[in-house]
Write a protein that holds these residues in place. Sequence first.
Motif, PDB file in Angstrom:
ATOM      1  N   GLU A 244       0.829  -1.201   0.000  1.00  0.00           N
ATOM      2  CA  GLU A 244       0.000   0.000   0.000  1.00  0.00           C
ATOM      3  C   GLU A 244       0.867   1.256   0.000  1.00  0.00           C
ATOM      4  O   GLU A 244       0.601   2.200  -0.742  1.00  0.00           O
ATOM      5  CB  GLU A 244      -0.936  -0.002   1.209  1.00  0.00           C
ATOM      6  CG  GLU A 244      -1.915   1.151   1.208  1.00  0.00           C
ATOM      7  CD  GLU A 244      -2.890   1.081   2.366  1.00  0.00           C
ATOM      8  OE1 GLU A 244      -3.263   2.162   2.866  1.00  0.00           O
ATOM      9  OE2 GLU A 244      -3.264  -0.030   2.776  1.00  0.00           O
ATOM     10  N   GLN A 245       1.915   1.265   0.817  1.00  0.00           N
ATOM     11  CA  GLN A 245       2.818   2.411   0.857  1.00  0.00           C
ATOM     12  C   GLN A 245       3.457   2.685  -0.500  1.00  0.00           C
ATOM     13  O   GLN A 245       3.614   3.835  -0.896  1.00  0.00           O
ATOM     14  CB  GLN A 245       3.946   2.179   1.872  1.00  0.00           C
ATOM     15  CG  GLN A 245       3.531   2.216   3.305  1.00  0.00           C
ATOM     16  CD  GLN A 245       4.658   1.772   4.238  1.00  0.00           C
ATOM     17  OE1 GLN A 245       5.644   1.160   3.825  1.00  0.00           O
ATOM     18  NE2 GLN A 245       4.495   2.071   5.516  1.00  0.00           N
ATOM     19  N   LEU A 246       3.836   1.625  -1.187  1.00  0.00           N
ATOM     20  CA  LEU A 246       4.532   1.763  -2.460  1.00  0.00           C
ATOM     21  C   LEU A 246       3.591   1.836  -3.657  1.00  0.00           C
ATOM     22  O   LEU A 246       4.033   2.104  -4.770  1.00  0.00           O
ATOM     23  CB  LEU A 246       5.506   0.587  -2.651  1.00  0.00           C
ATOM     24  CG  LEU A 246       6.622   0.474  -1.624  1.00  0.00           C
ATOM     25  CD1 LEU A 246       7.422  -0.802  -1.848  1.00  0.00           C
ATOM     26  CD2 LEU A 246       7.521   1.698  -1.667  1.00  0.00           C
ATOM     27  N   GLY A 247       2.315   1.569  -3.420  1.00  0.00           N
ATOM     28  CA  GLY A 247       1.352   1.587  -4.509  1.00  0.00           C
ATOM     29  C   GLY A 247       1.501   0.399  -5.444  1.00  0.00           C
ATOM     30  O   GLY A 247       1.183   0.488  -6.628  1.00  0.00           O
ATOM     31  N   PHE A 248       1.992  -0.727  -4.911  1.00  0.00           N
ATOM     32  CA  PHE A 248       2.211  -1.928  -5.718  1.00  0.00           C
ATOM     33  C   PHE A 248       0.942  -2.761  -5.783  1.00  0.00           C
ATOM     34  O   PHE A 248       0.264  -2.958  -4.780  1.00  0.00           O
ATOM     35  CB  PHE A 248       3.298  -2.817  -5.101  1.00  0.00           C
ATOM     36  CG  PHE A 248       4.704  -2.371  -5.340  1.00  0.00           C
ATOM     37  CD1 PHE A 248       5.014  -1.187  -5.986  1.00  0.00           C
ATOM     38  CD2 PHE A 248       5.745  -3.153  -4.895  1.00  0.00           C
ATOM     39  CE1 PHE A 248       6.325  -0.798  -6.190  1.00  0.00           C
ATOM     40  CE2 PHE A 248       7.066  -2.778  -5.089  1.00  0.00           C
ATOM     41  CZ  PHE A 248       7.358  -1.591  -5.747  1.00  0.00           C
ATOM     42  N   SER A 249       0.665  -3.285  -6.942  1.00  0.00           N
ATOM     43  CA  SER A 249      -0.381  -4.290  -7.084  1.00  0.00           C
ATOM     44  C   SER A 249       0.255  -5.658  -6.832  1.00  0.00           C
ATOM     45  O   SER A 249       1.487  -5.786  -6.827  1.00  0.00           O
ATOM     46  CB  SER A 249      -0.963  -4.249  -8.501  1.00  0.00           C
ATOM     47  OG  SER A 249       0.028  -4.643  -9.436  1.00  0.00           O
ATOM     48  N   GLN A 250      -0.604  -6.650  -6.672  1.00  0.00           N
ATOM     49  CA  GLN A 250      -0.084  -8.002  -6.495  1.00  0.00           C
ATOM     50  C   GLN A 250       0.686  -8.439  -7.744  1.00  0.00           C
ATOM     51  O   GLN A 250       1.739  -9.071  -7.650  1.00  0.00           O
ATOM     52  CB  GLN A 250      -1.236  -8.954  -6.213  1.00  0.00           C
ATOM     53  CG  GLN A 250      -0.787 -10.349  -5.843  1.00  0.00           C
ATOM     54  CD  GLN A 250      -1.969 -11.239  -5.582  1.00  0.00           C
ATOM     55  OE1 GLN A 250      -2.592 -11.707  -6.542  1.00  0.00           O
ATOM     56  NE2 GLN A 250      -2.288 -11.454  -4.308  1.00  0.00           N
ATOM     57  N   LYS A 251       0.174  -8.067  -8.903  1.00  0.00           N
ATOM     58  CA  LYS A 251       0.838  -8.420 -10.162  1.00  0.00           C
ATOM     59  C   LYS A 251       2.234  -7.795 -10.231  1.00  0.00           C
ATOM     60  O   LYS A 251       3.196  -8.449 -10.619  1.00  0.00           O
ATOM     61  CB  LYS A 251      -0.008  -7.954 -11.347  1.00  0.00           C
ATOM     62  CG  LYS A 251       0.590  -8.285 -12.693  1.00  0.00           C
ATOM     63  CD  LYS A 251      -0.317  -7.828 -13.818  1.00  0.00           C
ATOM     64  CE  LYS A 251       0.313  -8.149 -15.165  1.00  0.00           C
ATOM     65  NZ  LYS A 251      -0.558  -7.740 -16.269  1.00  0.00           N
ATOM     66  N   GLU A 252       2.333  -6.523  -9.848  1.00  0.00           N
ATOM     67  CA  GLU A 252       3.632  -5.850  -9.883  1.00  0.00           C
ATOM     68  C   GLU A 252       4.610  -6.498  -8.908  1.00  0.00           C
ATOM     69  O   GLU A 252       5.775  -6.724  -9.245  1.00  0.00           O
ATOM     70  CB  GLU A 252       3.478  -4.366  -9.557  1.00  0.00           C
ATOM     71  CG  GLU A 252       4.761  -3.589  -9.691  1.00  0.00           C
ATOM     72  CD  GLU A 252       4.573  -2.091  -9.536  1.00  0.00           C
ATOM     73  OE1 GLU A 252       5.580  -1.386  -9.665  1.00  0.00           O
ATOM     74  OE2 GLU A 252       3.441  -1.643  -9.290  1.00  0.00           O
ATOM     75  N   LEU A 253       4.140  -6.822  -7.705  1.00  0.00           N
ATOM     76  CA  LEU A 253       5.012  -7.476  -6.735  1.00  0.00           C
ATOM     77  C   LEU A 253       5.443  -8.845  -7.242  1.00  0.00           C
ATOM     78  O   LEU A 253       6.606  -9.235  -7.083  1.00  0.00           O
ATOM     79  CB  LEU A 253       4.331  -7.591  -5.373  1.00  0.00           C
ATOM     80  CG  LEU A 253       5.181  -8.216  -4.260  1.00  0.00           C
ATOM     81  CD1 LEU A 253       6.493  -7.459  -4.056  1.00  0.00           C
ATOM     82  CD2 LEU A 253       4.390  -8.281  -2.959  1.00  0.00           C
ATOM     83  N   SER A 254       4.538  -9.558  -7.882  1.00  0.00           N
ATOM     84  CA  SER A 254       4.871 -10.861  -8.445  1.00  0.00           C
ATOM     85  C   SER A 254       5.966 -10.728  -9.503  1.00  0.00           C
ATOM     86  O   SER A 254       6.927 -11.500  -9.518  1.00  0.00           O
ATOM     87  CB  SER A 254       3.622 -11.505  -9.058  1.00  0.00           C
ATOM     88  OG  SER A 254       3.954 -12.715  -9.694  1.00  0.00           O
ATOM     89  N   GLN A 255       5.830  -9.741 -10.366  1.00  0.00           N
ATOM     90  CA  GLN A 255       6.834  -9.533 -11.413  1.00  0.00           C
ATOM     91  C   GLN A 255       8.185  -9.142 -10.827  1.00  0.00           C
ATOM     92  O   GLN A 255       9.224  -9.624 -11.265  1.00  0.00           O
ATOM     93  CB  GLN A 255       6.354  -8.459 -12.399  1.00  0.00           C
ATOM     94  CG  GLN A 255       5.199  -8.917 -13.243  1.00  0.00           C
ATOM     95  CD  GLN A 255       4.550  -7.791 -14.029  1.00  0.00           C
ATOM     96  OE1 GLN A 255       4.706  -6.609 -13.730  1.00  0.00           O
ATOM     97  NE2 GLN A 255       3.787  -8.168 -15.052  1.00  0.00           N
ATOM     98  N   ARG A 256       8.169  -8.267  -9.836  1.00  0.00           N
ATOM     99  CA  ARG A 256       9.419  -7.799  -9.231  1.00  0.00           C
ATOM    100  C   ARG A 256      10.119  -8.892  -8.428  1.00  0.00           C
ATOM    101  O   ARG A 256      11.338  -8.954  -8.403  1.00  0.00           O
ATOM    102  CB  ARG A 256       9.156  -6.596  -8.327  1.00  0.00           C
ATOM    103  CG  ARG A 256       8.818  -5.337  -9.073  1.00  0.00           C
ATOM    104  CD  ARG A 256       8.416  -4.236  -8.090  1.00  0.00           C
ATOM    105  NE  ARG A 256       8.114  -3.013  -8.770  1.00  0.00           N
ATOM    106  CZ  ARG A 256       8.981  -2.027  -8.950  1.00  0.00           C
ATOM    107  NH1 ARG A 256      10.195  -2.116  -8.478  1.00  0.00           N
ATOM    108  NH2 ARG A 256       8.620  -0.924  -9.586  1.00  0.00           N
ATOM    109  N   SER A 257       9.333  -9.722  -7.760  1.00  0.00           N
ATOM    110  CA  SER A 257       9.912 -10.732  -6.871  1.00  0.00           C
ATOM    111  C   SER A 257      10.118 -12.084  -7.547  1.00  0.00           C
ATOM    112  O   SER A 257      10.829 -12.932  -7.010  1.00  0.00           O
ATOM    113  CB  SER A 257       9.008 -10.932  -5.653  1.00  0.00           C
ATOM    114  OG  SER A 257       7.759 -11.492  -6.036  1.00  0.00           O
ATOM    115  N   LYS A 258       9.459 -12.281  -8.684  1.00  0.00           N
ATOM    116  CA  LYS A 258       9.486 -13.587  -9.372  1.00  0.00           C
ATOM    117  C   LYS A 258       8.821 -14.671  -8.524  1.00  0.00           C
ATOM    118  O   LYS A 258       9.168 -15.844  -8.604  1.00  0.00           O
ATOM    119  CB  LYS A 258      10.910 -14.011  -9.747  1.00  0.00           C
ATOM    120  CG  LYS A 258      11.700 -12.979 -10.509  1.00  0.00           C
ATOM    121  CD  LYS A 258      11.182 -12.800 -11.905  1.00  0.00           C
ATOM    122  CE  LYS A 258      12.119 -11.936 -12.727  1.00  0.00           C
ATOM    123  NZ  LYS A 258      11.590 -10.670 -13.136  1.00  0.00           N
ATOM    124  N   VAL A 259       7.860 -14.262  -7.694  1.00  0.00           N
ATOM    125  CA  VAL A 259       7.073 -15.187  -6.871  1.00  0.00           C
ATOM    126  C   VAL A 259       5.676 -15.227  -7.485  1.00  0.00           C
ATOM    127  O   VAL A 259       5.124 -14.183  -7.843  1.00  0.00           O
ATOM    128  CB  VAL A 259       7.022 -14.716  -5.399  1.00  0.00           C
ATOM    129  CG1 VAL A 259       6.059 -15.560  -4.584  1.00  0.00           C
ATOM    130  CG2 VAL A 259       8.422 -14.748  -4.788  1.00  0.00           C
TER     131      VAL A 259
END
Length: 116
Positions: free
Chosen positions: A17-32
């Motif tokens: 929420e602080q970073l404004g990340f969606s789950q999709k964006e976090l998935s792409q960034r983390s490769k999880v």
Amino acid sequence: MAKDWQAVADAINTRMEQLGFSQKELSQRSKVSPATLRLMQQGADASRSATTLAAVSTALGWQADQLENVAAGRPLSDGDESVSLRDEVEALRSDVAKLRTGLEDLAARVDRLSKK
């Protein structure tokens, strides 16, 4: 000792929420995978590998061991790195907004010139 997966979920959700990340964006960034992230965000009581926790921690701008520490009951550090990352994200958002405005102005000028 049991891991506190709900604390991990709370930390992830708050940081996203602080970073404004969606789950999709976090998935792409983390490769999880999104499915694994969804379970993590829900606090599902399932063992997570140190590699997965490190990948998500890093993608969220934390030290690699941050979520492992949270799972072990150690407090979430509020170090300078999280503040500077938040500031950096805000600066980037501002820059993107300025670029978008500049491109719109440029497109309008080109359109006017092409009609002459």
